[in-house]
Every structure is written in C-alpha cells, then in structure tokens.
Design an enzyme around this catalytic site. Structure first.
Site, PDB file in Angstrom:
ATOM      1  N   ASN A  80       0.869  -1.180   0.000  1.00  0.00           N
ATOM      2  CA  ASN A  80       0.000   0.000   0.000  1.00  0.00           C
ATOM      3  C   ASN A  80       0.903   1.227   0.000  1.00  0.00           C
ATOM      4  OD1 ASN A  80      -1.765   2.070   0.520  1.00  0.00           O
ATOM      5  ND2 ASN A  80      -2.228   1.435   2.625  1.00  0.00           N
ATOM      6  N   LYS A 100       0.085   4.277  -0.323  1.00  0.00           N
ATOM      7  CA  LYS A 100      -0.537   5.497   0.204  1.00  0.00           C
ATOM      8  C   LYS A 100      -0.291   6.656  -0.769  1.00  0.00           C
ATOM      9  CE  LYS A 100       0.067   3.406   4.654  1.00  0.00           C
ATOM     10  NZ  LYS A 100       0.109   3.536   6.082  1.00  0.00           N
ATOM     11  N   HIS A 151      -9.501   1.340   4.678  1.00  0.00           N
ATOM     12  CA  HIS A 151      -8.213   1.535   5.361  1.00  0.00           C
ATOM     13  C   HIS A 151      -8.418   2.501   6.536  1.00  0.00           C
ATOM     14  CE1 HIS A 151      -4.138   2.772   6.228  1.00  0.00           C
ATOM     15  NE2 HIS A 151      -3.759   1.639   5.652  1.00  0.00           N
ATOM     16  N   GLU A 161      -6.762   4.891   7.614  1.00  0.00           N
ATOM     17  CA  GLU A 161      -6.548   6.317   7.314  1.00  0.00           C
ATOM     18  C   GLU A 161      -7.779   6.915   6.645  1.00  0.00           C
ATOM     19  OE1 GLU A 161      -2.830   5.746   5.275  1.00  0.00           O
ATOM     20  OE2 GLU A 161      -1.940   5.166   7.195  1.00  0.00           O
ATOM     21  N   GLU A 205      -5.375  -4.727  10.572  1.00  0.00           N
ATOM     22  CA  GLU A 205      -4.368  -3.687  10.771  1.00  0.00           C
ATOM     23  C   GLU A 205      -4.667  -2.910  12.051  1.00  0.00           C
ATOM     24  OE1 GLU A 205      -2.317  -2.640   6.791  1.00  0.00           O
ATOM     25  OE2 GLU A 205      -4.001  -1.307   7.058  1.00  0.00           O
ATOM     26  N   GLY A 218       2.480   2.457  10.627  1.00  0.00           N
ATOM     27  CA  GLY A 218       3.422   3.557  10.445  1.00  0.00           C
ATOM     28  C   GLY A 218       4.124   3.977  11.727  1.00  0.00           C
ATOM     29  N   SER A 255       3.435  -1.909  10.298  1.00  0.00           N
ATOM     30  CA  SER A 255       4.882  -1.957  10.537  1.00  0.00           C
ATOM     31  C   SER A 255       5.520  -3.303  10.198  1.00  0.00           C
ATOM     32  CB  SER A 255       5.194  -1.552  11.984  1.00  0.00           C
ATOM     33  OG  SER A 255       4.766  -0.214  12.217  1.00  0.00           O
TER      34      SER A 255
HETATM   35  P1  PGA Z   1       2.813   0.412   7.544  1.00  0.00           P
HETATM   36  O1  PGA Z   1       1.353   0.630   6.909  1.00  0.00           O
HETATM   37  O2  PGA Z   1       3.346  -0.889   7.008  1.00  0.00           O
HETATM   38  O3  PGA Z   1       3.610   1.592   7.094  1.00  0.00           O
HETATM   39  O4  PGA Z   1       2.645   0.359   9.029  1.00  0.00           O
HETATM   40  C1  PGA Z   1       0.469  -0.436   6.694  1.00  0.00           C
HETATM   41  C2  PGA Z   1      -0.813   0.053   6.069  1.00  0.00           C
HETATM   42  O5  PGA Z   1      -1.236   1.169   6.397  1.00  0.00           O
HETATM   43  O6  PGA Z   1      -1.433  -0.624   5.247  1.00  0.00           O
END
Ligand code: PGA
Length: 250
Positions: free
Chosen positions: A9, A11, A94, A96, A166, A172, A213
């Site tokens: 992903n 983003k 997601h 976010e 998640e 992140g 992460s």
């Molecule tokens: P990350 O994000 O691996 O940077 O923690 C995962 C995601 O948001 O799908």
C-alpha cells in the site's frame, strides 16, 4: 490451501516517474516468485504505469479506494468501473480513510457490494485504535467491523475477498503487533465472525493478512502463523530491498 498474499500500500507516495522506476526494479527481483500473490497499490495516477511495468512479473495491481456509485456528481471520486478498467484489486476501509475521510462500516459495506458487482477483489481493512486496544475493545471493534463491512455479501463472493487486520496503533509507528497476538485476533475475531456469517468452509477460504509496521526483519514471524496468509505493507513496500525480502520471506 490459501495462496500467500503480499500487497504493498503505497498510500500518497510516488509520482508516475518515481513509480515506474521503483516497479521496474522490483519486477526483475520478484518475477520468479510464483508461490506468492503479489499486489501493488499505488495512487490512482500511477495505476496504469505500474500495471504496464509489471506485465511480465505476474503481479496484481490495486486501487487504494473507490466510490460505490456507478457515476454522477461526486467530484473527486472514482467509480468502480473506472477502477476495474485499470486493476483487479481495491483496498477498502483503510484506517486512514476511516480516520481522515469519514469512511464508516456502512460506506465500506456499500463499496464492498459495488466491488462484488464489478468482480473486483477487495482488501477490506479492519483494526482497533490505540484507545480501543488499551480499553480491551479489540474483539468488539474487529468483530463488528468485519460483520458490518461484509453484511449482505454473498457467500461465494465472501470466500474470495481478502481481509487485512491492521491494528491502528501499529500502522506507520514501527510498533508491530506480534505474530501470536495478530494470529489470535485473526482466528478468534475475524475468521470466527466470518464462520458465524457464512460457515466454517468460507471462513477457512478467506485470506486474512496482517498489516502494521511489517518489515523484512519481522515478516517471517507473521508468515509462520497458521491463520495469517500474508501482509498489507505500507512504508516498507516503498523500499526495493525491503519489499522484495518480505515477498521472499514466505
Ligand atoms: P505500515 O502501513 O506498514 O507503514 O505500518 C500499513 C498500512 O497502512 O497498510
């Protein structure tokens, strides 16, 4: 047997030129890894470029979001048939999008129905926030996001979807969950909810990923868990060596 699945992903990162450069390099490294389903989810603007650059690498391409309506006065949105013209996968719900753009279980559900209609494979994200985690509400949140997100979707289609667990506190932050903890949530709260809705066979067929992460150094910890079928990778999917190592960790 569920085929291992790793999705990147990206983003809101990478221009078209940057995207082309990265996937051209990745493509050479991963084209022979046939045992893992590999999916790249760049921004809308780079979807066609990434798809073309990956033509010979047996990789899938996915959007990061879409609207549920077929067309109309929805400025800035992208319809399911527009997504389908470019790719086969779409990330839905997601955290976010839930946190910053008003996504709810109800809109995730509408989008999932639209994905079903257009034969897109959705990667449906669920997960608790830090507050919810600390107040012991993981089961309640993850189960209800799964139940409400999937509501009314046919059993046939449910078996084909991908769910990504998640935990928001792990995204992140560099603070991944552990293999055992993520496996327990996936088994006890996600697969068991799907089993309630559609029966045990469907619950076993659905691919469920861990996200938050994931890096080259912890990927194996997740991939060796019986109920974790792969990963949705954010930050590390933008780094050539990291993402290649994650794919090869299976
Ligand atoms: P990350 O994000 O691996 O940077 O923690 C995962 C995601 O948001 O799908």
């Amino acid at each position: 047997m569920r085929k291992p699945f790793v999705a990147g992903n990206w983003k809101m990162n990478k221009t078209i030129a940057e995207a082309r450069e990265l996937v051209e390099k990745m493509s050479a490294e991963i084209k022979d890894v046939a045992t893992v389903e590999k999916v790249f989810c760049p921004p809308f603007t780079a979807l066609a470029t990434v798809r073309d650059a990956l033509k010979n690498a047996e990789c899938g391409v996915g959007a990061q979001n879409m609207h549920w309506e077929e067309k109309g006065a929805f400025t800035g949105e992208v319809a399911p048939n527009m997504v389908k013209e470019l790719c086969e996968y779409v990330i839905l719900g997601h955290s976010e999008r839930r946190a910053y753009f008003g996504e709810t279980d109800a809109t995730v559900n509408k989008k999932l129905h639209a994905a079903q209609k257009h034969a897109l494979v959705p990667i449906v994200c669920v997960g608790e926030t830090l507050d919810e985690y600390e107040s012991d509400r993981t089961q309640e949140i993850v189960s209800s996001q799964t139940r409400l997100g999937l509501a009314g979707v046919s059993a046939d289609y449910a078996a084909k979807i991908v769910v990504a667990y998640e935990p928001v506190w792990a995204i992140g932050t560099g603070k991944a969950s552990t293999g055992a903890a993520a496996n327990a949530v996936i088994k006890d709260f996600i697969r068991s909810t799907i089993a309630d809705l559609y029966g045990a066979e469907t619950a076993q067929a659905v691919r469920v990923l861990y996200g938050g992460s994931v890096t080259a150094s912890n990927a194996k910890e997740f991939f060796t868990q019986p109920d974790i079928d792969g990963a949705l990778v954010g930050g590390a999917s933008l780094k050539l060596d990291e993402f290649v190592s994650i794919i090869k960790a299976f």
